[in-house]
Design a protein around this motif. Sequence first.
Motif, PDB file in Angstrom:
ATOM      1  N   CYS A  87       0.845  -1.198   0.000  1.00 27.27           N
ATOM      2  CA  CYS A  87       0.000   0.000   0.000  1.00 27.27           C
ATOM      3  C   CYS A  87       0.878   1.244   0.000  1.00 27.27           C
ATOM      4  O   CYS A  87       2.108   1.164   0.109  1.00 27.27           O
ATOM      5  CB  CYS A  87      -0.921   0.018   1.224  1.00 27.27           C
ATOM      6  SG  CYS A  87      -0.038   0.209   2.811  1.00 27.27           S
ATOM      7  N   VAL A  88       0.218   2.387  -0.110  1.00 27.72           N
ATOM      8  CA  VAL A  88       0.866   3.674   0.108  1.00 27.72           C
ATOM      9  C   VAL A  88       0.233   4.288   1.351  1.00 27.72           C
ATOM     10  O   VAL A  88      -0.977   4.511   1.389  1.00 27.72           O
ATOM     11  CB  VAL A  88       0.697   4.618  -1.089  1.00 27.72           C
ATOM     12  CG1 VAL A  88       1.251   6.010  -0.761  1.00 27.72           C
ATOM     13  CG2 VAL A  88       1.400   4.057  -2.315  1.00 27.72           C
ATOM     14  N   VAL A 101       4.520   7.059   2.005  1.00 34.04           N
ATOM     15  CA  VAL A 101       5.475   5.991   2.281  1.00 34.04           C
ATOM     16  C   VAL A 101       4.968   4.730   1.592  1.00 34.04           C
ATOM     17  O   VAL A 101       3.858   4.266   1.864  1.00 34.04           O
ATOM     18  CB  VAL A 101       5.640   5.747   3.794  1.00 34.04           C
ATOM     19  CG1 VAL A 101       6.546   4.545   4.047  1.00 34.04           C
ATOM     20  CG2 VAL A 101       6.214   6.985   4.481  1.00 34.04           C
ATOM     21  N   LEU A 102       5.770   4.202   0.684  1.00 33.35           N
ATOM     22  CA  LEU A 102       5.437   2.955   0.003  1.00 33.35           C
ATOM     23  C   LEU A 102       5.757   1.801   0.943  1.00 33.35           C
ATOM     24  O   LEU A 102       6.894   1.663   1.404  1.00 33.35           O
ATOM     25  CB  LEU A 102       6.248   2.852  -1.284  1.00 33.35           C
ATOM     26  CG  LEU A 102       6.063   1.606  -2.153  1.00 33.35           C
ATOM     27  CD1 LEU A 102       4.624   1.484  -2.632  1.00 33.35           C
ATOM     28  CD2 LEU A 102       7.016   1.656  -3.345  1.00 33.35           C
ATOM     29  N   ALA A 140       0.120   1.518  -4.832  1.00 32.19           N
ATOM     30  CA  ALA A 140       1.519   1.131  -4.659  1.00 32.19           C
ATOM     31  C   ALA A 140       2.216   0.855  -5.987  1.00 32.19           C
ATOM     32  O   ALA A 140       3.345   1.304  -6.219  1.00 32.19           O
ATOM     33  CB  ALA A 140       1.611  -0.087  -3.737  1.00 32.19           C
ATOM     34  N   SER A 141       1.560   0.106  -6.877  1.00 32.83           N
ATOM     35  CA  SER A 141       2.189  -0.231  -8.162  1.00 32.83           C
ATOM     36  C   SER A 141       2.447   1.019  -8.995  1.00 32.83           C
ATOM     37  O   SER A 141       3.492   1.144  -9.642  1.00 32.83           O
ATOM     38  CB  SER A 141       1.316  -1.208  -8.947  1.00 32.83           C
ATOM     39  OG  SER A 141       1.247  -2.455  -8.293  1.00 32.83           O
ATOM     40  N   THR A 142       1.493   1.957  -8.963  1.00 28.62           N
ATOM     41  CA  THR A 142       1.665   3.187  -9.736  1.00 28.62           C
ATOM     42  C   THR A 142       2.804   4.026  -9.192  1.00 28.62           C
ATOM     43  O   THR A 142       3.608   4.584  -9.955  1.00 28.62           O
ATOM     44  CB  THR A 142       0.355   4.006  -9.727  1.00 28.62           C
ATOM     45  OG1 THR A 142      -0.687   3.232 -10.320  1.00 28.62           O
ATOM     46  CG2 THR A 142       0.524   5.303 -10.506  1.00 28.62           C
ATOM     47  N   LYS A 143       2.920   4.107  -7.867  1.00 28.40           N
ATOM     48  CA  LYS A 143       4.002   4.885  -7.268  1.00 28.40           C
ATOM     49  C   LYS A 143       5.359   4.295  -7.617  1.00 28.40           C
ATOM     50  O   LYS A 143       6.307   5.017  -7.945  1.00 28.40           O
ATOM     51  CB  LYS A 143       3.828   4.956  -5.748  1.00 28.40           C
ATOM     52  CG  LYS A 143       2.691   5.840  -5.290  1.00 28.40           C
ATOM     53  CD  LYS A 143       2.928   7.299  -5.687  1.00 28.40           C
ATOM     54  CE  LYS A 143       1.764   8.185  -5.252  1.00 28.40           C
ATOM     55  NZ  LYS A 143       1.954   9.592  -5.686  1.00 28.40           N
ATOM     56  N   LEU A 147       8.483   5.994  -9.993  1.00 28.47           N
ATOM     57  CA  LEU A 147       9.891   6.052  -9.628  1.00 28.47           C
ATOM     58  C   LEU A 147      10.767   5.460 -10.729  1.00 28.47           C
ATOM     59  O   LEU A 147      11.910   5.876 -10.925  1.00 28.47           O
ATOM     60  CB  LEU A 147      10.143   5.288  -8.325  1.00 28.47           C
ATOM     61  CG  LEU A 147       9.647   5.936  -7.034  1.00 28.47           C
ATOM     62  CD1 LEU A 147       9.805   4.972  -5.877  1.00 28.47           C
ATOM     63  CD2 LEU A 147      10.390   7.220  -6.754  1.00 28.47           C
ATOM     64  N   ALA A 148      10.233   4.468 -11.444  1.00 27.16           N
ATOM     65  CA  ALA A 148      11.018   3.771 -12.473  1.00 27.16           C
ATOM     66  C   ALA A 148      11.020   4.507 -13.810  1.00 27.16           C
ATOM     67  O   ALA A 148      11.873   4.233 -14.657  1.00 27.16           O
ATOM     68  CB  ALA A 148      10.464   2.358 -12.673  1.00 27.16           C
TER      69      ALA A 148
END
Length: 340
Positions: A87-88, A101-102, A140-143, A147-148
């Motif tokens: 989660c975020v 926070v991830l 979470a996956s989108t965050k 970053l990538a």
Amino acid sequence: MTSQVQDSSQPSQRLPVYPADALIVTDGANLGDSLSFAEELLPDDIYTLNQDAEEKSLALRTDSEGQHFIASDYSLGTKDARVYLDCVATFMPPSGDTIEVLVLVEVDDEGGVVEVYGAPLAPLTPKGDYVLVGVDRGAASTKLAQLACVSFTGGTRITMATGEQRRVEDVHVGDRVLTRDDGPQEVRWIGHAVQRASGEFAPIVITAGTLNNTLDLRVSPDHRLFVYQRHDHIGVGRSELLIKARHLVNGDTVFADEGGFVDYYQIMFDTHQIIFAEGISAETMQMDTRTQPAVPEDVKERLQPASNAARGMPQAHLEVHESLLDRPDAVELLKRASSK
């Protein structure tokens, strides 16, 4: 000297994280508990970062199914252990800002929880109070994808097919950009995001002249620059190199520009390309298992076949391991090696 490269078959990235026990509930229903996964988090709990807490590196690799594992080239966590993006968690410090926070969960072969990690997307201050104000299981996956994504900052001048130097924010889908390997190519997608320029989102500045660039170049930390060495001063054993901007930081001519907000732009073609930005050869965004969640669905459907074909891109083996750049004169050596 032996060359060290990243595994091109599985995309990887590094995250600065705190172990869960570095963030403790000091007031609230979960008093005394450490940071945990979404099911155990309760809004309005107040967390404090331990005074002696240290950020450590968690290296993740992502397989072809989009599953995450701990990479083998860093010591934190268990090599090849499965990691779930839980989660975020959003916290509010006394300043009234919010910090995301991830939350990542490392599990063993039986699926049992081994460790929980918190990857702050903005700096946390030891002994500061942070109120938990939100938990988002779907972000979470989108965050992690954001970053990538390799990104140019607003104002960066891109070399077009005509030779024109155009600001990245003025480049549009369908425009033709000069690429190093395939000549003029049409832009298929332009992404744009506004991020806080702190922590992992702070852009890296390569000041004018550092790598023979005409003006300052500001890119996302994991953005890879292409360098052609006429002399192998670094000791990699080849002339063509891809180097992450973060690995060039020396606090002087290359530095992280923290503070305020930053406009990040992503450029994507049918295949991964090297283009020219402020006179430096730099990569464009590639859609892979890490970055897909940040790409709109219609774009993913249109570019998926090309992305699959390019996943084993020939440039991947050119990436230089950061250990070879861990020297105070690395940037100067690269400049001299690539100068005419």
